[in-house]
Design a protein around this motif. Structure first.
Motif, PDB file in Angstrom:
ATOM      1  N   LYS A   5      22.311  13.914  24.157  1.00  0.00           N
ATOM      2  CA  LYS A   5      23.344  14.097  23.136  1.00  0.00           C
ATOM      3  C   LYS A   5      24.524  13.132  23.318  1.00  0.00           C
ATOM      4  O   LYS A   5      25.130  12.694  22.353  1.00  0.00           O
ATOM      5  CB  LYS A   5      23.901  15.532  23.183  1.00  0.00           C
ATOM      6  N   ILE A   6      24.871  12.837  24.573  1.00  0.00           N
ATOM      7  CA  ILE A   6      26.147  12.152  24.829  1.00  0.00           C
ATOM      8  C   ILE A   6      26.082  10.630  24.715  1.00  0.00           C
ATOM      9  O   ILE A   6      27.104   9.963  24.706  1.00  0.00           O
ATOM     10  CB  ILE A   6      26.719  12.517  26.221  1.00  0.00           C
ATOM     11  N   GLY A   7      24.877  10.079  24.678  1.00  0.00           N
ATOM     12  CA  GLY A   7      24.766   8.621  24.605  1.00  0.00           C
ATOM     13  C   GLY A   7      23.838   8.055  25.672  1.00  0.00           C
ATOM     14  O   GLY A   7      23.718   6.840  25.800  1.00  0.00           O
ATOM     15  N   GLY A   8      23.212   8.947  26.442  1.00  0.00           N
ATOM     16  CA  GLY A   8      22.180   8.477  27.373  1.00  0.00           C
ATOM     17  C   GLY A   8      22.582   8.506  28.828  1.00  0.00           C
ATOM     18  O   GLY A   8      23.536   9.170  29.241  1.00  0.00           O
ATOM     19  N   VAL A   9      21.831   7.750  29.625  1.00  0.00           N
ATOM     20  CA  VAL A   9      21.916   7.802  31.085  1.00  0.00           C
ATOM     21  C   VAL A   9      23.238   7.226  31.603  1.00  0.00           C
ATOM     22  O   VAL A   9      23.868   7.786  32.498  1.00  0.00           O
ATOM     23  CB  VAL A   9      20.721   7.032  31.708  1.00  0.00           C
ATOM     24  N   SER A  10      23.653   6.093  31.028  1.00  0.00           N
ATOM     25  CA  SER A  10      24.875   5.462  31.565  1.00  0.00           C
ATOM     26  C   SER A  10      26.095   6.343  31.326  1.00  0.00           C
ATOM     27  O   SER A  10      26.962   6.453  32.196  1.00  0.00           O
ATOM     28  CB  SER A  10      25.081   4.053  31.005  1.00  0.00           C
ATOM     29  N   LYS A  11      26.174   7.006  30.168  1.00  0.00           N
ATOM     30  CA  LYS A  11      27.286   7.937  29.911  1.00  0.00           C
ATOM     31  C   LYS A  11      27.201   9.103  30.895  1.00  0.00           C
ATOM     32  O   LYS A  11      28.221   9.571  31.420  1.00  0.00           O
ATOM     33  CB  LYS A  11      27.221   8.426  28.462  1.00  0.00           C
ATOM     34  N   MET A  12      25.989   9.549  31.154  1.00  0.00           N
ATOM     35  CA  MET A  12      25.806  10.669  32.095  1.00  0.00           C
ATOM     36  C   MET A  12      26.346  10.302  33.481  1.00  0.00           C
ATOM     37  O   MET A  12      26.984  11.117  34.147  1.00  0.00           O
ATOM     38  CB  MET A  12      24.308  10.984  32.182  1.00  0.00           C
ATOM     39  N   MET A  13      26.094   9.075  33.893  1.00  0.00           N
ATOM     40  CA  MET A  13      26.595   8.643  35.207  1.00  0.00           C
ATOM     41  C   MET A  13      28.128   8.673  35.229  1.00  0.00           C
ATOM     42  O   MET A  13      28.745   9.073  36.223  1.00  0.00           O
ATOM     43  CB  MET A  13      26.098   7.232  35.519  1.00  0.00           C
ATOM     44  N   LYS A  14      28.747   8.269  34.128  1.00  0.00           N
ATOM     45  CA  LYS A  14      30.212   8.295  34.064  1.00  0.00           C
ATOM     46  C   LYS A  14      30.731   9.729  34.107  1.00  0.00           C
ATOM     47  O   LYS A  14      31.750  10.012  34.739  1.00  0.00           O
ATOM     48  CB  LYS A  14      30.706   7.612  32.786  1.00  0.00           C
ATOM     49  N   VAL A  15      30.047  10.632  33.400  1.00  0.00           N
ATOM     50  CA  VAL A  15      30.480  12.040  33.378  1.00  0.00           C
ATOM     51  C   VAL A  15      30.336  12.658  34.772  1.00  0.00           C
ATOM     52  O   VAL A  15      31.196  13.424  35.213  1.00  0.00           O
ATOM     53  CB  VAL A  15      29.674  12.841  32.326  1.00  0.00           C
ATOM     54  N   ILE A  16      29.261  12.293  35.467  1.00  0.00           N
ATOM     55  CA  ILE A  16      29.074  12.822  36.832  1.00  0.00           C
ATOM     56  C   ILE A  16      30.190  12.304  37.749  1.00  0.00           C
ATOM     57  O   ILE A  16      30.746  13.055  38.554  1.00  0.00           O
ATOM     58  CB  ILE A  16      27.673  12.446  37.377  1.00  0.00           C
ATOM     59  N   ASP A  17      30.530  11.037  37.611  1.00  0.00           N
ATOM     60  CA  ASP A  17      31.658  10.494  38.393  1.00  0.00           C
ATOM     61  C   ASP A  17      32.939  11.277  38.116  1.00  0.00           C
ATOM     62  O   ASP A  17      33.687  11.616  39.034  1.00  0.00           O
ATOM     63  CB  ASP A  17      31.907   9.017  38.029  1.00  0.00           C
ATOM     64  N   LEU A  18      33.164  11.550  36.840  1.00  0.00           N
ATOM     65  CA  LEU A  18      34.376  12.264  36.438  1.00  0.00           C
ATOM     66  C   LEU A  18      34.395  13.671  37.057  1.00  0.00           C
ATOM     67  O   LEU A  18      35.395  14.097  37.651  1.00  0.00           O
ATOM     68  CB  LEU A  18      34.419  12.353  34.906  1.00  0.00           C
ATOM     69  N   ALA A  19      33.282  14.393  36.916  1.00  0.00           N
ATOM     70  CA  ALA A  19      33.196  15.754  37.475  1.00  0.00           C
ATOM     71  C   ALA A  19      33.416  15.724  38.982  1.00  0.00           C
ATOM     72  O   ALA A  19      34.075  16.596  39.555  1.00  0.00           O
ATOM     73  CB  ALA A  19      31.839  16.368  37.152  1.00  0.00           C
ATOM     74  N   SER A  20      32.862  14.690  39.592  1.00  0.00           N
ATOM     75  CA  SER A  20      32.984  14.537  41.034  1.00  0.00           C
ATOM     76  C   SER A  20      34.449  14.415  41.451  1.00  0.00           C
ATOM     77  O   SER A  20      34.867  14.965  42.476  1.00  0.00           O
ATOM     78  CB  SER A  20      32.187  13.293  41.435  1.00  0.00           C
ATOM     79  N   SER A  21      35.233  13.714  40.628  1.00  0.00           N
ATOM     80  CA  SER A  21      36.643  13.530  40.971  1.00  0.00           C
ATOM     81  C   SER A  21      37.421  14.844  40.874  1.00  0.00           C
ATOM     82  O   SER A  21      38.510  14.965  41.416  1.00  0.00           O
ATOM     83  CB  SER A  21      37.286  12.455  40.091  1.00  0.00           C
ATOM     84  N   TYR A  22      36.860  15.831  40.155  1.00  0.00           N
ATOM     85  CA  TYR A  22      37.486  17.163  40.079  1.00  0.00           C
ATOM     86  C   TYR A  22      36.787  18.155  41.017  1.00  0.00           C
ATOM     87  O   TYR A  22      37.094  19.337  41.005  1.00  0.00           O
ATOM     88  CB  TYR A  22      37.402  17.706  38.648  1.00  0.00           C
ATOM     89  N   ASN A  23      35.797  17.667  41.753  1.00  0.00           N
ATOM     90  CA  ASN A  23      35.024  18.535  42.641  1.00  0.00           C
ATOM     91  C   ASN A  23      34.357  19.691  41.901  1.00  0.00           C
ATOM     92  O   ASN A  23      34.296  20.815  42.391  1.00  0.00           O
ATOM     93  CB  ASN A  23      35.940  19.087  43.746  1.00  0.00           C
ATOM     94  N   VAL A  24      33.909  19.395  40.694  1.00  0.00           N
ATOM     95  CA  VAL A  24      33.243  20.413  39.873  1.00  0.00           C
ATOM     96  C   VAL A  24      31.744  20.108  39.822  1.00  0.00           C
ATOM     97  O   VAL A  24      31.343  18.956  39.707  1.00  0.00           O
ATOM     98  CB  VAL A  24      33.849  20.434  38.445  1.00  0.00           C
ATOM     99  N   ARG A  25      30.944  21.164  39.897  1.00  0.00           N
ATOM    100  CA  ARG A  25      29.497  20.990  39.914  1.00  0.00           C
ATOM    101  C   ARG A  25      28.959  20.609  38.536  1.00  0.00           C
ATOM    102  O   ARG A  25      29.475  21.065  37.510  1.00  0.00           O
ATOM    103  CB  ARG A  25      28.830  22.290  40.368  1.00  0.00           C
ATOM    104  N   VAL A  26      27.912  19.791  38.549  1.00  0.00           N
ATOM    105  CA  VAL A  26      27.282  19.374  37.298  1.00  0.00           C
ATOM    106  C   VAL A  26      25.958  20.119  37.160  1.00  0.00           C
ATOM    107  O   VAL A  26      25.133  20.122  38.069  1.00  0.00           O
ATOM    108  CB  VAL A  26      27.046  17.848  37.269  1.00  0.00           C
ATOM    109  N   ALA A  27      25.799  20.774  36.019  1.00  0.00           N
ATOM    110  CA  ALA A  27      24.559  21.506  35.727  1.00  0.00           C
ATOM    111  C   ALA A  27      24.061  21.032  34.370  1.00  0.00           C
ATOM    112  O   ALA A  27      24.340  21.655  33.344  1.00  0.00           O
ATOM    113  CB  ALA A  27      24.823  23.017  35.725  1.00  0.00           C
ATOM    114  N   PRO A  28      23.346  19.892  34.333  1.00  0.00           N
ATOM    115  CA  PRO A  28      23.012  19.282  33.036  1.00  0.00           C
ATOM    116  C   PRO A  28      22.308  20.231  32.073  1.00  0.00           C
ATOM    117  O   PRO A  28      21.441  21.002  32.469  1.00  0.00           O
ATOM    118  CB  PRO A  28      22.084  18.129  33.431  1.00  0.00           C
ATOM    119  N   HIS A  29      22.722  20.110  30.821  1.00  0.00           N
ATOM    120  CA  HIS A  29      22.092  20.858  29.735  1.00  0.00           C
ATOM    121  C   HIS A  29      20.797  20.159  29.339  1.00  0.00           C
ATOM    122  O   HIS A  29      20.723  18.939  29.319  1.00  0.00           O
ATOM    123  CB  HIS A  29      23.049  20.885  28.531  1.00  0.00           C
ATOM    124  N   ASP A  30      19.788  20.937  29.018  1.00  0.00           N
ATOM    125  CA  ASP A  30      18.535  20.409  28.491  1.00  0.00           C
ATOM    126  C   ASP A  30      17.971  21.471  27.581  1.00  0.00           C
ATOM    127  O   ASP A  30      17.870  22.622  28.006  1.00  0.00           O
ATOM    128  CB  ASP A  30      17.528  20.170  29.624  1.00  0.00           C
TER     129      ASP A  30
END
Ligand SMILES: [Mg+2]
Length: 381
Positions: A266-291
């Motif tokens: 939905k968000i624009g693919g793999v590269s956007k996902m990597m950016k979102v994971i980096d962002l979540a990481s900076s807040y120390n929040v867990r990522v639980a991808p939607h599928d």
């Protein structure tokens, strides 16, 4: 570079059968080819009834732009295409359409280099990814119990319900009484409540040991109310499947969600996902991808490759249903609540293209009655 769109109806193979079976049967795949090398990606067709809007964006804009300007890098494709289309929005149909093409380019590039998508993302740190069984919505609580038992039999330890506000509490209570606490439960509400109703709900459901409550508030980007809820909720709050921009994800993180749930299709693919994971990481929040938990594994396999390279991904949403074996070769195996990332080049899973003709798109009105629409309108005939 050639971009081809495939519109399919793949039956959602699950028992007990759900009222969402038909709505979740609509799929859009993209194949990109360069010489003999091909890559595959998937767009999540949100709302189910508007597949033509997505295919139109891909065929009338993305495909000609890619050939005209020789765009082959997935990072470029996501970034440049968003800029080209931003006056149509940086969300929804626009980023959904970009997603499948961008994903396909990762698959293609990895195959050209003779390696896996996970290796392109930095390399696998694990082969097996924790997954949870995401149930479809059921009218009858009895069916929720059956599906939960089936998930446990298949080795899942975490189950997510999609029950509406009308019977979600009853379903949870029945599960705890009849199955017990051996199953971990998450609740996806699909944005039905205002802040006051959401507060009442989390207080009521807290006694049942819930992993997270997902998208409790309408609209899902009401960050103000979400923050108020996160502050007082005894149950962790999850959100993100209806976010598309880094700013939107940052707003969710600032609101205090405990799990961030981006969807690669939905968000624009793999590269956007990597950016979102980096962002979540900076807040120390867990990522639980939607599928979307239906019978299509294509976006799921891309997500598994990302998860295999990124330790920030805690758990991935997964289907309890079956994949049609004639269409997919080497679909992931799930054992003991973990999915094995397919080996091989690219995403390591082959779509048997000659079988696509067996799954033609069947036209019909397909709508998901999310939010508080449950029971709000009756169908004629
Ligand atoms: Mg959800």
């Amino acid at each position: 570079m050639k971009v081809e769109v495939f519109k399919l109806s793949i039956p959602f193979l699950i028992y007990p059968e759900s009222e969402w079976t038909d709505s979740w049967a609509v799929h859009l795949y993209v194949k990109v080819s360069k010489g003999d090398v091909v890559g595959w990606g998937e767009t999540l067709v949100a709302g189910s009834g508007i597949i033509g809007a997505y295919s139109s964006v891909i065929e009338e804009l993305i495909s000609p732009v890619i050939s005209k300007f020789n765009l082959e890098s997935p990072w470029d494709v996501e970034n440049i295409l968003e800029k080209l289309m931003f006056t149509a929005g940086t969300c929804g149909v626009v980023t959904g359409a970009i997603s499948s093409v961008e994903m396909a380019l990762w698959d293609l590039r990895a195959k050209e280099l003779g390696t896996s998508v996970a290796n392109l993302l930095g390399g696998k740190i694990r082969d097996q990814i924790p997954v949870y069984a995401s149930l479809p919505r059921y009218s009858r609580v009895q069916d929720v119990i059956e599906a939960t038992k089936k998930a446990l039999e298949k080795g899942f330890s975490v189950v997510k319900l999609h029950q509406p506000p009308g019977n979600v509490l009853e379903a949870v209570k029945e599960i705890r009484e009849r199955i017990g606490n051996e199953v971990k439960l998450a609740l996806d509400l699909n944005a039905p409540f205002d802040l006051k109703e959401a507060r009442v709900f989390v207080e009521k459901v807290n006694r049942y040991e819930i992993e997270w409550v997902e998208e409790p508030i309408w609209p899902p980007n009401d960050y103000y109310s979400l923050e108020k809820l996160c502050r007082i909720s005894p149950v962790p709050v999850a959100a993100g499947e209806n976010e598309y921009t880094l700013h939107g994800f940052r707003n969710l993180l600032e609101a205090g969600v405990s799990y961030l749930q981006p969807d690669v299709a939905k968000i624009g693919g793999v590269s956007k996902m990597m950016k979102v994971i980096d962002l979540a990481s900076s807040y120390n929040v867990r990522v639980a991808p939607h599928d979307r938990p239906d019978s299509s594994p294509l976006a799921s396999v891309h997500t598994l490759h990302i998860a295999s390279a990124r330790p920030e991904v805690q758990v991935v949403e997964y289907t309890l249903g079956e994949y049609p074996a004639d269409l997919f070769h080497d679909a992931p195996l799930v054992r003991g609540g973990k999915a094995t990332v397919p080996d091989g080049k690219g995403i390591g899973m082959t779509i048997k293209e000659e079988m696509i003709k067996n799954y033609p798109l069947t036209p019909s009105l397909r709508i998901l009655k999310f939010s508080d629409l449950e029971g709000k309108f009756k169908e004629n005939g």
